[in-house]
Design a protein around this motif. Structure first.
Motif, PDB file in Angstrom:
ATOM      1  N   ALA A 174       0.828  -1.207   0.000  1.00 37.58           N
ATOM      2  CA  ALA A 174       0.000   0.000   0.000  1.00 37.58           C
ATOM      3  C   ALA A 174       0.857   1.249   0.000  1.00 37.58           C
ATOM      4  O   ALA A 174       0.566   2.240  -0.686  1.00 37.58           O
ATOM      5  CB  ALA A 174      -0.937  -0.026   1.211  1.00 37.58           C
ATOM      6  N   SER A 175       1.954   1.200   0.800  1.00 37.42           N
ATOM      7  CA  SER A 175       2.847   2.352   0.850  1.00 37.42           C
ATOM      8  C   SER A 175       3.460   2.623  -0.507  1.00 37.42           C
ATOM      9  O   SER A 175       3.587   3.773  -0.923  1.00 37.42           O
ATOM     10  CB  SER A 175       3.940   2.097   1.894  1.00 37.42           C
ATOM     11  N   GLU A 176       3.828   1.544  -1.226  1.00 37.23           N
ATOM     12  CA  GLU A 176       4.389   1.711  -2.561  1.00 37.23           C
ATOM     13  C   GLU A 176       3.386   2.334  -3.514  1.00 37.23           C
ATOM     14  O   GLU A 176       3.740   3.170  -4.352  1.00 37.23           O
ATOM     15  CB  GLU A 176       4.858   0.344  -3.089  1.00 37.23           C
ATOM     16  N   LYS A 177       2.138   1.937  -3.411  1.00 31.80           N
ATOM     17  CA  LYS A 177       1.087   2.429  -4.318  1.00 31.80           C
ATOM     18  C   LYS A 177       0.423   3.712  -3.822  1.00 31.80           C
ATOM     19  O   LYS A 177      -0.561   4.158  -4.408  1.00 31.80           O
ATOM     20  CB  LYS A 177       0.017   1.344  -4.492  1.00 31.80           C
ATOM     21  N   LYS A 178       0.954   4.280  -2.719  1.00 32.21           N
ATOM     22  CA  LYS A 178       0.407   5.512  -2.136  1.00 32.21           C
ATOM     23  C   LYS A 178      -1.045   5.339  -1.726  1.00 32.21           C
ATOM     24  O   LYS A 178      -1.892   6.215  -1.928  1.00 32.21           O
ATOM     25  CB  LYS A 178       0.527   6.687  -3.126  1.00 32.21           C
ATOM     26  N   ILE A 179      -1.305   4.165  -1.167  1.00 28.46           N
ATOM     27  CA  ILE A 179      -2.654   3.862  -0.669  1.00 28.46           C
ATOM     28  C   ILE A 179      -2.594   3.843   0.851  1.00 28.46           C
ATOM     29  O   ILE A 179      -1.647   3.322   1.452  1.00 28.46           O
ATOM     30  CB  ILE A 179      -3.132   2.511  -1.206  1.00 28.46           C
ATOM     31  N   SER A 180      -3.621   4.398   1.466  1.00 29.98           N
ATOM     32  CA  SER A 180      -3.711   4.409   2.929  1.00 29.98           C
ATOM     33  C   SER A 180      -4.408   3.123   3.369  1.00 29.98           C
ATOM     34  O   SER A 180      -5.627   2.981   3.213  1.00 29.98           O
ATOM     35  CB  SER A 180      -4.500   5.639   3.395  1.00 29.98           C
ATOM     36  N   PHE A 181      -3.580   2.222   3.895  1.00 24.54           N
ATOM     37  CA  PHE A 181      -4.109   0.934   4.356  1.00 24.54           C
ATOM     38  C   PHE A 181      -4.210   0.988   5.878  1.00 24.54           C
ATOM     39  O   PHE A 181      -3.185   0.943   6.576  1.00 24.54           O
ATOM     40  CB  PHE A 181      -3.210  -0.210   3.906  1.00 24.54           C
ATOM     41  N   LEU A 182      -5.421   1.085   6.369  1.00 24.78           N
ATOM     42  CA  LEU A 182      -5.657   1.308   7.788  1.00 24.78           C
ATOM     43  C   LEU A 182      -6.192   0.048   8.442  1.00 24.78           C
ATOM     44  O   LEU A 182      -7.140  -0.563   7.958  1.00 24.78           O
ATOM     45  CB  LEU A 182      -6.661   2.448   7.982  1.00 24.78           C
ATOM     46  N   ILE A 183      -5.562  -0.302   9.583  1.00 20.32           N
ATOM     47  CA  ILE A 183      -6.045  -1.428  10.384  1.00 20.32           C
ATOM     48  C   ILE A 183      -6.841  -0.854  11.538  1.00 20.32           C
ATOM     49  O   ILE A 183      -6.343   0.001  12.302  1.00 20.32           O
ATOM     50  CB  ILE A 183      -4.867  -2.271  10.900  1.00 20.32           C
ATOM     51  N   ASP A 184      -8.055  -1.298  11.626  1.00 19.55           N
ATOM     52  CA  ASP A 184      -8.953  -0.764  12.646  1.00 19.55           C
ATOM     53  C   ASP A 184      -8.355  -0.997  14.042  1.00 19.55           C
ATOM     54  O   ASP A 184      -7.974  -2.121  14.386  1.00 19.55           O
ATOM     55  CB  ASP A 184     -10.314  -1.459  12.545  1.00 19.55           C
ATOM     56  N   PRO A 185      -8.272   0.073  14.866  1.00 22.52           N
ATOM     57  CA  PRO A 185      -7.719  -0.080  16.220  1.00 22.52           C
ATOM     58  C   PRO A 185      -8.533  -1.026  17.095  1.00 22.52           C
ATOM     59  O   PRO A 185      -8.013  -1.534  18.099  1.00 22.52           O
ATOM     60  CB  PRO A 185      -7.739   1.343  16.784  1.00 22.52           C
ATOM     61  N   GLU A 186      -9.779  -1.261  16.735  1.00 18.50           N
ATOM     62  CA  GLU A 186     -10.631  -2.144  17.529  1.00 18.50           C
ATOM     63  C   GLU A 186     -10.406  -3.626  17.174  1.00 18.50           C
ATOM     64  O   GLU A 186     -11.059  -4.513  17.738  1.00 18.50           O
ATOM     65  CB  GLU A 186     -12.099  -1.788  17.306  1.00 18.50           C
ATOM     66  N   SER A 187      -9.530  -3.875  16.200  1.00 21.13           N
ATOM     67  CA  SER A 187      -9.268  -5.258  15.793  1.00 21.13           C
ATOM     68  C   SER A 187      -8.623  -6.037  16.937  1.00 21.13           C
ATOM     69  O   SER A 187      -7.882  -5.467  17.757  1.00 21.13           O
ATOM     70  CB  SER A 187      -8.329  -5.285  14.581  1.00 21.13           C
ATOM     71  N   SER A 188      -8.916  -7.330  16.946  1.00 25.88           N
ATOM     72  CA  SER A 188      -8.283  -8.219  17.930  1.00 25.88           C
ATOM     73  C   SER A 188      -8.321  -9.649  17.377  1.00 25.88           C
ATOM     74  O   SER A 188      -9.338 -10.099  16.878  1.00 25.88           O
ATOM     75  CB  SER A 188      -9.004  -8.149  19.273  1.00 25.88           C
ATOM     76  N   LEU A 189      -7.167 -10.302  17.465  1.00 21.04           N
ATOM     77  CA  LEU A 189      -7.088 -11.677  16.946  1.00 21.04           C
ATOM     78  C   LEU A 189      -6.018 -12.433  17.710  1.00 21.04           C
ATOM     79  O   LEU A 189      -4.856 -12.014  17.751  1.00 21.04           O
ATOM     80  CB  LEU A 189      -6.749 -11.664  15.443  1.00 21.04           C
ATOM     81  N   GLU A 190      -6.422 -13.513  18.343  1.00 20.48           N
ATOM     82  CA  GLU A 190      -5.475 -14.386  19.011  1.00 20.48           C
ATOM     83  C   GLU A 190      -4.940 -15.399  17.994  1.00 20.48           C
ATOM     84  O   GLU A 190      -5.213 -15.311  16.806  1.00 20.48           O
ATOM     85  CB  GLU A 190      -6.161 -15.100  20.181  1.00 20.48           C
ATOM     86  N   PHE A 191      -4.194 -16.364  18.476  1.00 22.15           N
ATOM     87  CA  PHE A 191      -3.626 -17.369  17.571  1.00 22.15           C
ATOM     88  C   PHE A 191      -4.742 -18.238  16.967  1.00 22.15           C
ATOM     89  O   PHE A 191      -5.639 -18.684  17.684  1.00 22.15           O
ATOM     90  CB  PHE A 191      -2.627 -18.247  18.322  1.00 22.15           C
ATOM     91  N   LEU A 192      -4.650 -18.424  15.656  1.00 24.20           N
ATOM     92  CA  LEU A 192      -5.683 -19.189  14.948  1.00 24.20           C
ATOM     93  C   LEU A 192      -5.482 -20.686  15.147  1.00 24.20           C
ATOM     94  O   LEU A 192      -4.356 -21.153  15.350  1.00 24.20           O
ATOM     95  CB  LEU A 192      -5.635 -18.866  13.451  1.00 24.20           C
ATOM     96  N   PRO A 193      -6.574 -21.471  15.025  1.00 22.66           N
ATOM     97  CA  PRO A 193      -6.453 -22.936  15.100  1.00 22.66           C
ATOM     98  C   PRO A 193      -5.612 -23.470  13.939  1.00 22.66           C
ATOM     99  O   PRO A 193      -5.386 -22.791  12.932  1.00 22.66           O
ATOM    100  CB  PRO A 193      -7.907 -23.416  15.002  1.00 22.66           C
ATOM    101  N   GLU A 194      -5.155 -24.706  14.104  1.00 22.73           N
ATOM    102  CA  GLU A 194      -4.263 -25.328  13.123  1.00 22.73           C
ATOM    103  C   GLU A 194      -4.887 -25.458  11.742  1.00 22.73           C
ATOM    104  O   GLU A 194      -4.183 -25.502  10.736  1.00 22.73           O
ATOM    105  CB  GLU A 194      -3.831 -26.711  13.617  1.00 22.73           C
ATOM    106  N   LYS A 195      -6.206 -25.560  11.694  1.00 20.17           N
ATOM    107  CA  LYS A 195      -6.840 -25.791  10.384  1.00 20.17           C
ATOM    108  C   LYS A 195      -6.705 -24.601   9.445  1.00 20.17           C
ATOM    109  O   LYS A 195      -6.867 -24.732   8.235  1.00 20.17           O
ATOM    110  CB  LYS A 195      -8.312 -26.152  10.568  1.00 20.17           C
TER     111      LYS A 195
END
Length: 529
Positions: free
Chosen positions: A400-421
């Protein structure tokens, strides 16, 4: 023996046919000679005995014994029978063995053996002997001459008929000459026939020798057994003629399947229908038990007659794993290239400031970039704990930085470790395609913003991608996830099709909402269990 095996097929056939014909002719000729000789000897015995008997009853001979040569001209009789009895030789004898007339003009039998006349003179018997006279093998027929004197009868002498065995042999050799002529004709016909047969066989075998055909068969069998694709050959009656190891593994067959009806091995009606098809089939996906097979078939025809079919089977799971691995490599490559390009541009910017002796501006630029990088990384690393998703998002941030695009990750995001599958390849397909499509959507917009949100609160893992692009046409919405459907031109439209397929494989679902001119919002739900 090895040299014989290296001889060409044509020479082998010619040699075997000639040997066979010679053997048959020799055996039949020997049998014929034996039977001919036995038959000729029997006939000669009968003829000699019959001649001796007939001559013993001749009135002229009886008159000779009664009256002597004055009462009968025996020489006239001898002259008469000389040509009629050929090749036999006739002798007229007295009781004492003295020959008084014969047809032996050449004196071949000068000293006639009289030891064999006793039975005729004593008992009046008629008989034939195989003996030697004058160093010649002969058949000797002896007949007594019994003269009737009215009040009594008396054996006055004998009639001896000799049949030269050489005459029998000569007759046999004359017949053998005829047999040899016929045999030579048969041999020539056999050679011509075997030559034509050899040429026909060579034509049918594409001018290949048996050893070459055997070598090709072994090579073909080794190739078919070594290839990863499953290969099955079926004849025109539905019997399996060849199945390699990969095919047996795909269908769960432990024993040889050759000679078995294909319907006894494969229970999928859809697959059987493809194998019975009269037309060529290419890359058809068929569900067989717990596998998705990609099937291609090639019917075998001779003229208009369908002789059978060859089918190849590929396990789509393996192909998918290969595609996923390539996707991972491509994703890493693209991300590294984007990062390298972006940092290269920034380094050139810093180098320019330093060359212009603007050290303070260069230091300030470095601090700002480091601060922005730290904020983005801290937000990503603090909110998203799973390393697979971290790697994907870091790569997309650089892109995104290369293409001058603003790629925003929502501050409210939350993700623990995913299952093996949840494999990295699956996440790359899902998140990579959705984020790339969002980048494409805002590329020509003034507001080049793409938002990303993830949460694992509850029973599902939820990914959201929002762009502020042009949106999706109404006519495209019903067919958006179909393969090959795209508004970006030809040879496109595979990304979203792969996304929904991967989502459904993981047991999830995908939703989207879009209005023309106001952007598109994708939501992916993936169950944890």
């Amino acid at each position: 023996m090895k040299k014989f095996l290296r001889v060409s097929l044509k020479v082998k056939i010619l040699g075997l046919v000639i040997l066979l014909i010679v053997f048959i002719i020799g055996a039949l000729s020997s049998l014929f000679i034996y039977m001919k000789q036995s038959d000729d000897i029997v006939q000669a015995k009968d003829l000699s005995l019959q001649t001796a008997k007939t001559l013993s009853y001749m009135p002229a001979l009886h008159e000779y014994y009664r009256y002597g040569n004055t009462g009968s001209n025996i020489n006239l009789v001898i002259d008469q029978i000389k040509y009629q009895a050929a090749p036999m030789t006739v002798f007229f004898q007295h009781r004492d063995g003295k020959v008084f007339a014969s047809t032996d003009d050449r004196n071949l039998y000068k000293n006639l053996n009289n030891n064999n006349n006793d039975k005729a003179l004593t008992y009046g018997s008629y008989y034939v002997l195989q003996t030697t006279e004058g160093e010649r093998e002969v058949l000797k027929a002896v007949a007594p001459v019994t003269v009737d004197y009215g009040s009594y009868k008396k054996v006055e002498g004998t009639v001896v008929v000799l049949y030269d065995m050489n005459a029998i042999t000569l007759s046999i050799w004359q017949d053998i000459g005829k047999i040899l002529k016929a045999s030579i004709m048969m041999l020539l016909l056999g050679v011509i026939g075997s030559y034509l047969l050899a040429n026909s066989i060579r034509k049918d075998t594409l001018n290949l020798e048996p050893s070459e055909i055997a070598a090709l068969y072994r090579e073909r069998n080794a190739i078919l057994q070594s290839v990863k694709e499953g290969i099955v050959a079926v004849d025109g009656h539905g019997y399996i003629t060849m199945m390699n190891a990969s095919a047996r593994e795909m269908f769960g067959i432990k024993e040889r399947a050759e000679g078995t009806q294909v319907s006894h091995v494969i229970d999928s009606l859809e697959l059987l229908e493809v194998l019975e098809s009269q037309e060529k089939q290419l890359n058809i996906e068929i569900q067989h038990k717990d596998k998705i097979l990609i099937v291609s078939t090639q019917p075998i025809y001779e003229g208009i007659n369908r002789l059978g079919l060859v089918g190849s089977f590929r396990d789509r799971t393996e192909i998918k794993q290969m595609i996923d691995a390539l996707s991972e490599v491509k994703q890493y490559s693209d991300d590294l290239r984007a990062q390298a390009h972006e940092f290269s541009n920034k380094l050139y910017g810093i180098l320019g400031l330093l060359q212009l002796d603007k050290k303070n501006e260069a230091i300030e630029f470095i601090k700002n970039e480091a601060h922005i990088q730290t904020i983005d990384e801290n937000l990503l690393l603090s909110k998203v704990k799973d390393e697979k998703v971290q790697a994907i998002l870091l790569g997309k941030m650089a892109q995104a930085s290369e293409k001058k695009i603003s790629f925003l990750i929502d501050p409210e995001s939350s993700l623990e470790f995913l299952p093996e599958k949840f494999k990295l390849s699956s996440l790359i397909i899902i998140l990579g395609n959705l984020i790339n499509n969002a980048f494409e959507a805002v590329r020509e917009k003034d507001d080049k913003t793409v938002r990303f949100f993830v949460t694992d609160i509850g029973n599902d893992i939820i990914f959201e991608v929002l762009d502020y692009g042009a949106g999706i046409d109404e006519e495209m919405k019903p067919i958006l996830f179909q393969t090959g459907v795209s508004s970006k031109g030809r040879n496109r439209g595979y990304g979203l099709a792969n996304v929904i397929e991967e989502v459904e494989t993981l047991g999830g679902m995908i939703e989207f909402s879009s209005n023309e001119g106001s952007g598109t919002f994708f939501t992916v739900y993936l169950p944890k269990g």
